[in-house]
Design a protein around this motif. Structure first.
Motif, short mmCIF file in Angstrom:
data_model
loop_
_atom_site.label_atom_id
_atom_site.label_comp_id
_atom_site.label_asym_id
_atom_site.label_seq_id
_atom_site.Cartn_x
_atom_site.Cartn_y
_atom_site.Cartn_z
N LEU A 120 0.83 -1.17 -0.03
CA LEU A 120 0.05 -0.01 0.09
C LEU A 120 0.86 1.26 -0.08
O LEU A 120 1.76 1.18 0.88
CB LEU A 120 -0.99 0.07 1.08
CG LEU A 120 -2.28 -0.89 1.32
CD1 LEU A 120 -2.84 -0.83 2.61
CD2 LEU A 120 -3.10 -0.65 0.32
N PRO A 140 1.72 5.43 0.65
CA PRO A 140 1.59 5.96 1.69
C PRO A 140 -0.02 6.60 1.96
O PRO A 140 -0.58 6.56 2.91
CB PRO A 140 2.44 7.17 1.68
CG PRO A 140 3.81 6.50 0.89
CD PRO A 140 2.77 5.70 0.11
N GLN A 199 -2.63 4.04 2.67
CA GLN A 199 -2.50 3.20 3.82
C GLN A 199 -3.57 4.44 4.74
O GLN A 199 -4.09 3.68 5.79
CB GLN A 199 -1.22 3.63 4.61
CG GLN A 199 -0.21 2.42 3.94
CD GLN A 199 1.33 2.69 4.37
OE1 GLN A 199 1.59 2.85 5.70
NE2 GLN A 199 2.19 2.75 3.56
N THR A 202 10.31 4.27 0.77
CA THR A 202 9.27 4.72 0.03
C THR A 202 8.04 5.16 0.81
O THR A 202 7.14 5.80 0.31
CB THR A 202 8.83 3.76 -1.11
OG1 THR A 202 8.34 2.64 -0.26
CG2 THR A 202 9.92 3.32 -1.83
N GLY A 203 7.86 4.80 1.89
CA GLY A 203 6.73 4.88 2.80
C GLY A 203 5.52 3.76 2.37
O GLY A 203 4.52 3.59 3.10
N TYR A 204 5.89 2.91 1.61
CA TYR A 204 4.98 1.82 1.24
C TYR A 204 4.74 0.74 2.35
O TYR A 204 6.08 0.41 2.83
CB TYR A 204 5.23 1.19 -0.21
CG TYR A 204 4.77 1.83 -1.43
CD1 TYR A 204 5.16 3.03 -1.84
CD2 TYR A 204 4.05 1.15 -2.22
CE1 TYR A 204 4.64 3.91 -2.83
CE2 TYR A 204 3.44 1.78 -3.46
CZ TYR A 204 3.96 3.17 -3.78
OH TYR A 204 3.35 3.68 -5.05
N LYS A 205 3.73 0.26 2.43
CA LYS A 205 3.71 -1.01 3.35
C LYS A 205 3.81 -2.22 2.42
O LYS A 205 2.82 -2.54 1.91
CB LYS A 205 2.37 -0.77 4.06
CG LYS A 205 2.04 -1.92 5.25
CD LYS A 205 0.94 -1.49 6.24
CE LYS A 205 0.78 -2.82 6.99
NZ LYS A 205 0.15 -3.92 6.40
#
Lengths: 160, 160
Positions: free
Chosen positions: A148, A150, A153, B134-137
């Motif tokens: 996901l 940012p 999320q 990246t801040g992605y999960k």
DNA sequence: TTTACTGCAAACATTTTGCAGATGT
DNA sequence: ACATCTGCAAAATGTTTGCAGTAAA
């Protein structure tokens, strides 16, 4: 000779369009209205997309580009490395525009499809180790990351 | 209750067949002749295969298992993690039998399709780094390696 | 006996292709 | 002018589905 054309109505920089147009030109392909249209469709999207998405976009925006032409153009662009074909977790095929021509991988948001290019993940030593252990001569690999972004999320619930 | 059945004519150990049969049983699926047949077809192969391969094998060996049943069984086995779906470099979908149920990846020979499971490639730190940057999960990733197996490296020319 | 499973054929989705005419260069 | 492209519609793939009958449990 080519003139850079960017009919995109989105906020995207024209560079992506120019980049593709120039790649086509450099490879000796003719610059046609249909191809320009397909390129524009691609650059207007900003994540992974399926061919069906482009077909839908085209119809919606009343851009003329036959389904077959979209497939054919996508094939050419993929061959040029300007676009890459990838496989979503659900098994569907999709495409992404590549920011760079260098070897890289993609990280795709499973909610909004937004994708970012990842250069140099540090796979080389891993590949070398596997090659040594298995005796295989590894000549290509696919690494695709999903998750996901940012923004998505924060929006906890199902996609809009 | 189930009896282990391995009708494979190949030199493969029965364990792969048993493993699949038991997985199906444990998940509450019924053990039918067709399913046993499909499992046998899969275990007789020793690399990545496409559904068309199984269909062809079935017909050749005069094993009764309708195309639809092959698809349905493959879907179940995939869901159980006994078989994994992967995407060949050419874009085709294929499947591989998984030796282990643990998280792993595959290294497939592009000539003969023989495949080996790779456990723990050491991706975790890489994923963590990408997530941080990246801040992605990141919640899933696909890593597939392709190359030539030792045997195929020796046979230089095109596949038989 | 009950419910899951199978085969079959039709339905679907997706991608490819042949060809006559349009169009870049 | 000439080869490359395009659109269209048909065809080829690959996969799913509805249903009536079959068979596990």
């Amino acid at each position: 000779m080519l003139s850079a054309v960017n009919t995109s109505t989105s906020g995207h920089p024209g560079s992506a369009v120019d980049d593709m147009v120039q790649s086509l030109d450099a490879a000796g392909y003719r610059m046609t209205d249909s191809r320009r249209a397909v390129i524009d469709l691609i650059c207007t999207r900003d994540g992974a997309f399926e061919t069906a998405d482009l077909v839908a976009d085209a119809r919606r925006r009343k851009i003329e580009a036959a389904r077959a032409t979209i497939f054919r153009t996508l094939e050419i662009l993929t061959g040029l490395g300007v676009v890459e074909r990838l496989d979503l977790p659900n098994g569907d095929h999709s495409y992404v525009r590549c920011d760079s021509r260098a070897h890289h991988h993609h990280l795709v948001c499973t909610r909004c499809q937004r994708s970012i290019d990842l250069e140099d993940l540090g796979m080389t030593p891993i590949l070398a180790k596997v090659a040594r252990r298995t005796g295989y001569k590894i000549d290509r690999h696919r690494v695709e990351l999903f998750g996901l972004c940012p923004t998505c999320q924060k929006r906890a619930s199902p996609a809009p």
